[in-house]
Enzyme design. Sequence first.
Site, PDB file in Angstrom:
ATOM      1  N   GLU A  50      -8.321   0.824  16.138  1.00  0.00           N
ATOM      2  CA  GLU A  50      -7.956   1.936  15.279  1.00  0.00           C
ATOM      3  C   GLU A  50      -6.896   2.628  16.109  1.00  0.00           C
ATOM      4  OE1 GLU A  50     -10.768   4.822  14.089  1.00  0.00           O
ATOM      5  OE2 GLU A  50     -11.998   4.589  15.827  1.00  0.00           O
ATOM      6  N   GLU A  64     -18.937  -0.652  17.356  1.00  0.00           N
ATOM      7  CA  GLU A  64     -18.086   0.663  17.493  1.00  0.00           C
ATOM      8  C   GLU A  64     -17.162   0.435  18.589  1.00  0.00           C
ATOM      9  OE1 GLU A  64     -17.858   3.204  16.481  1.00  0.00           O
ATOM     10  OE2 GLU A  64     -17.139   4.768  17.725  1.00  0.00           O
ATOM     11  N   LYS A 117      -8.650  12.073   9.662  1.00  0.00           N
ATOM     12  CA  LYS A 117      -9.682  12.431  10.260  1.00  0.00           C
ATOM     13  C   LYS A 117     -10.912  12.495   9.361  1.00  0.00           C
ATOM     14  CE  LYS A 117     -12.280  13.805  13.708  1.00  0.00           C
ATOM     15  NZ  LYS A 117     -12.880  12.802  14.318  1.00  0.00           N
ATOM     16  N   ARG A 138      -5.810  15.897  11.446  1.00  0.00           N
ATOM     17  CA  ARG A 138      -6.602  15.351  10.400  1.00  0.00           C
ATOM     18  C   ARG A 138      -5.875  13.995   9.752  1.00  0.00           C
ATOM     19  NH1 ARG A 138     -10.190  18.946   7.980  1.00  0.00           N
ATOM     20  NH2 ARG A 138      -9.936  17.980   5.969  1.00  0.00           N
ATOM     21  N   TRP A 176      -1.556  13.369   3.126  1.00  0.00           N
ATOM     22  CA  TRP A 176      -1.849  11.937   3.312  1.00  0.00           C
ATOM     23  C   TRP A 176      -1.849  11.070   2.025  1.00  0.00           C
ATOM     24  CZ3 TRP A 176      -5.836   8.196   2.280  1.00  0.00           C
ATOM     25  CH2 TRP A 176      -6.033   7.374   3.429  1.00  0.00           C
ATOM     26  N   ASN A 191      -5.486  19.640  -1.967  1.00  0.00           N
ATOM     27  CA  ASN A 191      -6.139  18.669  -1.329  1.00  0.00           C
ATOM     28  C   ASN A 191      -7.113  18.021  -2.230  1.00  0.00           C
ATOM     29  OD1 ASN A 191      -4.859  19.307   1.095  1.00  0.00           O
ATOM     30  ND2 ASN A 191      -6.745  19.803   2.124  1.00  0.00           N
ATOM     31  N   GLY A 192      -7.411  16.656  -2.532  1.00  0.00           N
ATOM     32  CA  GLY A 192      -8.221  15.902  -3.263  1.00  0.00           C
ATOM     33  C   GLY A 192      -7.509  15.232  -4.192  1.00  0.00           C
ATOM     34  N   LYS A 196     -13.191   1.222  17.790  1.00  0.00           N
ATOM     35  CA  LYS A 196     -12.451   2.229  18.680  1.00  0.00           C
ATOM     36  C   LYS A 196     -11.037   1.457  19.243  1.00  0.00           C
ATOM     37  CE  LYS A 196     -13.368   5.249  17.966  1.00  0.00           C
ATOM     38  NZ  LYS A 196     -14.722   5.357  16.935  1.00  0.00           N
ATOM     39  N   CYS A 225      -5.271  15.341   3.830  1.00  0.00           N
ATOM     40  CA  CYS A 225      -4.456  16.443   3.709  1.00  0.00           C
ATOM     41  C   CYS A 225      -4.828  17.695   4.501  1.00  0.00           C
ATOM     42  CB  CYS A 225      -4.212  16.678   2.364  1.00  0.00           C
ATOM     43  SG  CYS A 225      -3.900  15.160   1.418  1.00  0.00           S
ATOM     44  N   HIS A 262     -22.226 -19.196  15.442  1.00  0.00           N
ATOM     45  CA  HIS A 262     -22.282 -19.908  13.993  1.00  0.00           C
ATOM     46  C   HIS A 262     -20.752 -19.563  13.341  1.00  0.00           C
ATOM     47  CE1 HIS A 262     -26.507 -19.868  14.107  1.00  0.00           C
ATOM     48  NE2 HIS A 262     -26.378 -18.961  14.998  1.00  0.00           N
TER      49      HIS A 262
HETATM   50  C1  F6R Z   1     -13.563   6.314  13.538  1.00  0.00           C
HETATM   51  C2  F6R Z   1     -13.746   7.092  12.617  1.00  0.00           C
HETATM   52  C3  F6R Z   1     -14.162   7.057  11.192  1.00  0.00           C
HETATM   53  C4  F6R Z   1     -15.302   7.875  10.656  1.00  0.00           C
HETATM   54  C5  F6R Z   1     -15.731   7.716   9.207  1.00  0.00           C
HETATM   55  C6  F6R Z   1     -16.641   8.813   8.717  1.00  0.00           C
HETATM   56  O1  F6R Z   1     -13.241   6.624  14.743  1.00  0.00           O
HETATM   57  O2  F6R Z   1     -13.717   8.501  12.839  1.00  0.00           O
HETATM   58  O3  F6R Z   1     -14.629   5.596  11.148  1.00  0.00           O
HETATM   59  O4  F6R Z   1     -16.422   7.522  11.487  1.00  0.00           O
HETATM   60  O5  F6R Z   1     -14.430   8.099   8.360  1.00  0.00           O
HETATM   61  O6  F6R Z   1     -16.294   9.973   9.102  1.00  0.00           O
HETATM   62  P1  F6R Z   1     -17.606  11.179   8.794  1.00  0.00           P
HETATM   63  O7  F6R Z   1     -18.289  10.928   9.965  1.00  0.00           O
HETATM   64  O8  F6R Z   1     -16.798  12.401   9.148  1.00  0.00           O
HETATM   65  O9  F6R Z   1     -17.983  10.851   7.672  1.00  0.00           O
END
Ligand code: F6R
Length: 609
Positions: free
Chosen positions: A489, A482, A604, A27, A75, A101-102, A486, A2, A505
Amino acid sequence: MCGIVAYVGNKPCQQLLIEGLKRLEYRGYDSAGCAVIQDGALRVVKAVGRVSNLEDRLEAIGSFTGTIGMAHTRWATHGGVTDVNAHPHTDDKVGIALIHNGIIENYAALKTYLEEKGHVFKSQTDTEVLAMLIGELYEGDLEKAVQAALREVTGAYAICVICEKEPSTLVVARKGSPLIVGIGNGEYIVASDASAIVSHTTQAMTLADYNVVKITPQGFRTSTIHDVPVTPKIEQLELELQEIELGGYRHFMQKEIFEQPKSLRNCFRGRCDAKEGRVILGGLADHAKELNKVRRISLAAQGTALHAAMIGQYLFEDLAKIPARAEYASEFRYRNPIIEDGTAIIAVSQSGETADTLAGLHEAKERGAFALGVINVVGSSIARETDAGVYLRVGPEIGVASTKAFTGQVAVLTMIALYLGRRRFMSAEQCTELLTALDSVPEKIERILTQDAAIRAVTQKYCDRENWLFLGRGYNYPTALEGALKLKEISYIHAEGMPAAEMKHGPIALINEGMPAVFIANKGRQYEKVLSNIQEVRARGGHVIAVATECDEHIKRYAEDVLYIPDIPEPLSPMLAVVPLQLMAYHAAVIRGHDVDKPRNLAKSVTVE
Ligand code: F6R
């Protein structure tokens, strides 16, 4: 997740609020709303979907000219994505509006109490409960009512509250969720993120947990929820406007992929003395005693940060000879972890606000671990709660899909591993060799970025396929994870990452004619073994895309498509190997017509457990 922006001053604030929300769009959110006090009355407008939907509704009503107001992007957590559940929430009896927020953890008990008092709730949110509670406790002083209500609350919050009975007063507070008060000339802009403030002022006050600030155009007063006065800490925001603007790129994710040479140069600056074979990390300098005692390292993180932490696990064992284990902070937290004397916990996080990572950190600290942070956002919750740490210094990451933070996290973990290695057994010569190679990483990433068009062409060939595999071994097993994350997502393609040897396996059953399999097959200890794994995929009709070391012609006999990365010592190879995977994910999403910077369902910074 949020986003919050609020204003009190002498100017009509509607436009400023909308612009602020747009800065916070990255975000992730699913509805938006705003409240303004207009001619002494509270006016609230909300809309599901983008901020532009809210703008359309405001336009249809006609602009507000009020000089106090607040706006929010939500959110969804408690209750679906509806206009009613969007913030602000109100107590209509008193004329109070609140954005939050929270999560209010004890909202159910508070709701029952308020229902018994005759309150009727419109939404399914925890936030409306807090709005009503403030209304219930209001006795002619908004600041006091907010303090009293927050004394009853458990959970996390950053809130802004206005009341039509006090039309020049904005009250804000925080616990566990970030909130900054920007200080202008006779005006104040409050936001959950500096990016919504920096185009107005660079002077700001960051709130500590349990701080409450009463703000009017004439000034502000900071106290705790128990009304103990607090001396405000006013700082200069470091953020530059150009860092949060696209500057010619189509998407923030693309900009941040291309920024990596620069962001890594910033990350290394002043920290690597290759000539002397030593690493200088200011954030660790005062903790020699604790660091000498470290016998075991736990790394806790989520998502992309966890993949960086997993590479950290290899680095600590390989370069510093310290047993290390990286795991989901959310699992670490609840599995009754054993923390022996000499255990250090490293929390890895771009935002420094990830609730799961924060909870894992708390658990480890309670059990006596020495806590380190590898964080990007300066002054964030995790950064504040660790005993020591090293900032990434890669600049703000706006793209929801993390890219430059990942390479920054791996770079910092590499430097910490070398730092600890040198304090134990590593020779200056060995350190010099790795630091010289580390110094070459930015220039080598530049070389990979020149292949952008070729990487796009390869992606185009396969991006209509719905299932992909990403395979790697050793240091590049986490890189494969990773690459898969990527792709899924932002392009919504199903992708699995795994150790290349694990495929036979079980997952090998998935391979059918035409399935793309991306192998990280750079030159290293397991190169020959990876070639065997490639053959297993080819034999079953899979299409192999290999990420290989420059000048490796031999690989062309095994893979249909080859993307080259420059040669580099194996421990540093993930920082290069990930770049073609980031670009493939980016291009796949663009070709498939998705909004790369606003991927569905993603936020984010994930501030709920
Ligand atoms: C993927 C992504 C998320 C963050 C995860 C942790 O592209 O951005 O998987 O890596 O939510 O976020 P942080 O690094 O802010 O703790």
